[in-house]
Design an enzyme around this catalytic site. Sequence first.
Site, short mmCIF file in Angstrom:
data_model
loop_
_atom_site.label_atom_id
_atom_site.label_comp_id
_atom_site.label_asym_id
_atom_site.label_seq_id
_atom_site.Cartn_x
_atom_site.Cartn_y
_atom_site.Cartn_z
N SER A 45 22.43 13.18 57.28
CA SER A 45 23.44 13.58 56.29
C SER A 45 24.72 13.86 57.06
O SER A 45 24.73 13.87 58.29
CB SER A 45 22.99 14.80 55.48
OG SER A 45 22.90 15.94 56.33
N LEU A 76 22.51 21.02 53.52
CA LEU A 76 23.76 20.54 52.92
C LEU A 76 24.15 19.16 53.42
O LEU A 76 23.89 18.80 54.57
CB LEU A 76 24.89 21.52 53.20
CG LEU A 76 24.76 22.92 52.61
CD1 LEU A 76 25.99 23.75 52.97
CD2 LEU A 76 24.56 22.88 51.10
N HIS A 88 18.41 14.70 60.68
CA HIS A 88 17.44 15.74 60.36
C HIS A 88 16.08 15.48 60.97
O HIS A 88 15.41 16.40 61.44
CB HIS A 88 17.28 15.85 58.83
CG HIS A 88 18.48 16.36 58.12
ND1 HIS A 88 18.68 17.70 57.85
CD2 HIS A 88 19.57 15.72 57.62
CE1 HIS A 88 19.83 17.85 57.20
NE2 HIS A 88 20.38 16.67 57.06
N LEU A 105 13.38 12.24 62.80
CA LEU A 105 12.89 10.92 63.19
C LEU A 105 11.39 11.07 63.32
O LEU A 105 10.91 11.97 64.01
CB LEU A 105 13.51 10.47 64.51
CG LEU A 105 13.10 9.09 65.06
CD1 LEU A 105 14.14 8.60 66.06
CD2 LEU A 105 11.73 9.09 65.74
N TYR A 125 15.46 12.25 73.86
CA TYR A 125 16.77 11.99 73.27
C TYR A 125 17.83 11.71 74.34
O TYR A 125 18.77 10.96 74.09
CB TYR A 125 17.18 13.16 72.37
CG TYR A 125 16.40 13.17 71.08
CD1 TYR A 125 16.57 12.16 70.14
CD2 TYR A 125 15.48 14.18 70.79
CE1 TYR A 125 15.85 12.14 68.96
CE2 TYR A 125 14.75 14.18 69.61
CZ TYR A 125 14.94 13.15 68.70
OH TYR A 125 14.22 13.13 67.52
#
Length: 205
Positions: free
Chosen positions: A95, A109, A120, A122, A166
């Site tokens: 988002s 949000l 948010h 994976l 990451y």
Amino acid sequence: MSALSALPFLKPVHLRSPRSSPRGQRRHTLPASEFRCLSPEDAVSVFEIEREAFISVSGDCPLHLDEIRHFLNLCPELSLGWFEEGRLVAFIIGSLWDQERLSQAALTLHKPQGSAVHIHVLAVHRTVRQQGKGSILMWRYLQYLRCLPFARRALLMCEPFLVPFYQKCGFEALGPCQVTVGELAFVEMQHPVRGHAFMRRNSGC
């Protein structure tokens, strides 16, 4: 036309098995793969994969079913699913966020005027883990973000043991995240989204 359908690297691809006959003809083929944005109709499949992936590790899910539906209704263009023979095997849900760092409010949000894409979650289906699908999906997702004119960077929060994964995907650690979930603490990570104009000129964006 959706943004995804305009990108050659996100169109359906067919992955071929390296095994072949002595004459060089394919003996076996792997299932066709498709990458596309998710829709609210995919929410249950998404939640089933997420629940199995996270409950056993942290005892909770980043997004519950109603939250998945919430984001897939508000900003489906910031999601990406990997389907094999029509079955979801991996996904990302994002988002937009409009602040420098993530806060507790970022968990629920979507800020349409934001320029940071908050990733948010994976997750990869348990039957196809340890095959590099998470890294491949993240690479495709970041390539896709480079074609969105409003996207300037990607943000995520993860537990410390996931930081090396990451980092291999190109993210850098920003330090401890303000967000906590129960007793869990997170590291916040960032990936700049660069080359918008170049990517748009050369990929049909």
